[in-house]
Design a protein around this motif. Sequence first.
Motif, PDB file in Angstrom:
ATOM      1  N   TYR A   7      59.183 -38.595 -56.475  1.00 58.53           N
ATOM      2  CA  TYR A   7      58.132 -37.880 -55.775  1.00 58.53           C
ATOM      3  C   TYR A   7      56.822 -38.655 -55.848  1.00 58.53           C
ATOM      4  O   TYR A   7      56.386 -39.045 -56.933  1.00 58.53           O
ATOM      5  CB  TYR A   7      57.909 -36.503 -56.409  1.00 58.53           C
TER       6      TYR A   7
ATOM      7  N   ASN B 232      56.362 -31.273 -53.446  1.00 58.69           N
ATOM      8  CA  ASN B 232      56.300 -32.535 -52.717  1.00 58.69           C
ATOM      9  C   ASN B 232      57.699 -32.959 -52.279  1.00 58.69           C
ATOM     10  O   ASN B 232      58.688 -32.657 -52.943  1.00 58.69           O
ATOM     11  CB  ASN B 232      55.688 -33.637 -53.594  1.00 58.69           C
ATOM     12  N   PRO B 233      57.809 -33.694 -51.147  1.00 51.92           N
ATOM     13  CA  PRO B 233      59.136 -34.109 -50.682  1.00 51.92           C
ATOM     14  C   PRO B 233      59.753 -35.167 -51.576  1.00 51.92           C
ATOM     15  O   PRO B 233      59.057 -35.999 -52.164  1.00 51.92           O
ATOM     16  CB  PRO B 233      58.848 -34.672 -49.283  1.00 51.92           C
TER      17      PRO B 233
ATOM     18  N   VAL C  22      62.602 -39.621 -46.224  1.00 53.28           N
ATOM     19  CA  VAL C  22      61.860 -38.446 -46.675  1.00 53.28           C
ATOM     20  C   VAL C  22      62.766 -37.234 -46.522  1.00 53.28           C
ATOM     21  O   VAL C  22      63.177 -36.888 -45.405  1.00 53.28           O
ATOM     22  CB  VAL C  22      60.573 -38.249 -45.851  1.00 53.28           C
ATOM     23  N   ASN C  23      63.096 -36.580 -47.625  1.00 57.33           N
ATOM     24  CA  ASN C  23      63.956 -35.403 -47.580  1.00 57.33           C
ATOM     25  C   ASN C  23      63.131 -34.138 -47.389  1.00 57.33           C
ATOM     26  O   ASN C  23      62.026 -34.014 -47.905  1.00 57.33           O
ATOM     27  CB  ASN C  23      64.774 -35.288 -48.869  1.00 57.33           C
ATOM     28  N   GLY C  24      63.664 -33.193 -46.634  1.00 54.27           N
ATOM     29  CA  GLY C  24      62.950 -31.954 -46.373  1.00 54.27           C
ATOM     30  C   GLY C  24      61.929 -32.114 -45.256  1.00 54.27           C
ATOM     31  O   GLY C  24      61.909 -33.105 -44.533  1.00 54.27           O
ATOM     32  N   GLU C  25      61.041 -31.127 -45.120  1.00 51.55           N
ATOM     33  CA  GLU C  25      60.053 -31.116 -44.049  1.00 51.55           C
ATOM     34  C   GLU C  25      58.643 -30.939 -44.578  1.00 51.55           C
ATOM     35  O   GLU C  25      57.740 -30.499 -43.857  1.00 51.55           O
ATOM     36  CB  GLU C  25      60.375 -29.998 -43.047  1.00 51.55           C
ATOM     37  N   ASP C  26      58.395 -31.322 -45.824  1.00 53.43           N
ATOM     38  CA  ASP C  26      57.085 -31.097 -46.434  1.00 53.43           C
ATOM     39  C   ASP C  26      56.056 -32.153 -46.072  1.00 53.43           C
ATOM     40  O   ASP C  26      54.863 -31.930 -46.226  1.00 53.43           O
ATOM     41  CB  ASP C  26      57.225 -31.042 -47.960  1.00 53.43           C
TER      42      ASP C  26
END
Length: 218
Positions: free
Chosen positions: A43, A58-59, A83-87
């Motif tokens: 992160y 955090n992503p 980048v994992n997720g949508e943050d």
Amino acid sequence: RVSVKAGRFGQMLGAGLAYDDTFDGVQFNAGNEKINFQAAYGYAVAGDAFKTLTTDKNPELVVANLNGKVGKHVNAGGFYTRVNGEDLQLGGKAVKNIYGFNADANFDKVWVGGEWVKASNVEKSQAWVAGVGFGNYDQAKQGTWDVKAQYFNQKENAPILSSTWDHAYTAGYKGWMATADYALQDNVGLTAYYGFNWKDQAGTDQNDFYRVDLNYQF
């Protein structure tokens, strides 16, 4: 030639135009005098794009850096970050992939180098810097010095998250920065920056800026 570290450490994406700051996670390094590979998972915990120093908001980032020597005078490299997720949002879109390329050439006291980065699924997300310099600055050696001039062009949604470059303007701006380094004593360095002719991407003039750093090396 192989190392692993875990915890909180400094992490770069490529040559640092996109990110060069604090990171929580694990890092793997392998290489030799000609080529080096680095992988990191964790992160990013610095920069305005990230919400907090606590990593649960955090992503997750998966980082791969590769660089090596091309002949006697040139170093070249590239990076890819998932980048994992949508943050992580840029331009109203969730960032999925960030990638870039960099190169540096050194001929005696002359340096030429630059870097280009982009977020793959975001419009107007390119950023690049190119520069030229002269000198042989080494903070450990009193009296050594160098000077350089660089031009930055960073589109509105460029992934400039926490850059290694000490200038006042990030995504959405373009302009010049001059830098001078001088070793006052062994392990004591003075660095001065001056930014000029900066504009936003629409062409509106921005203020010049300057900064001076005194650095001690132990």
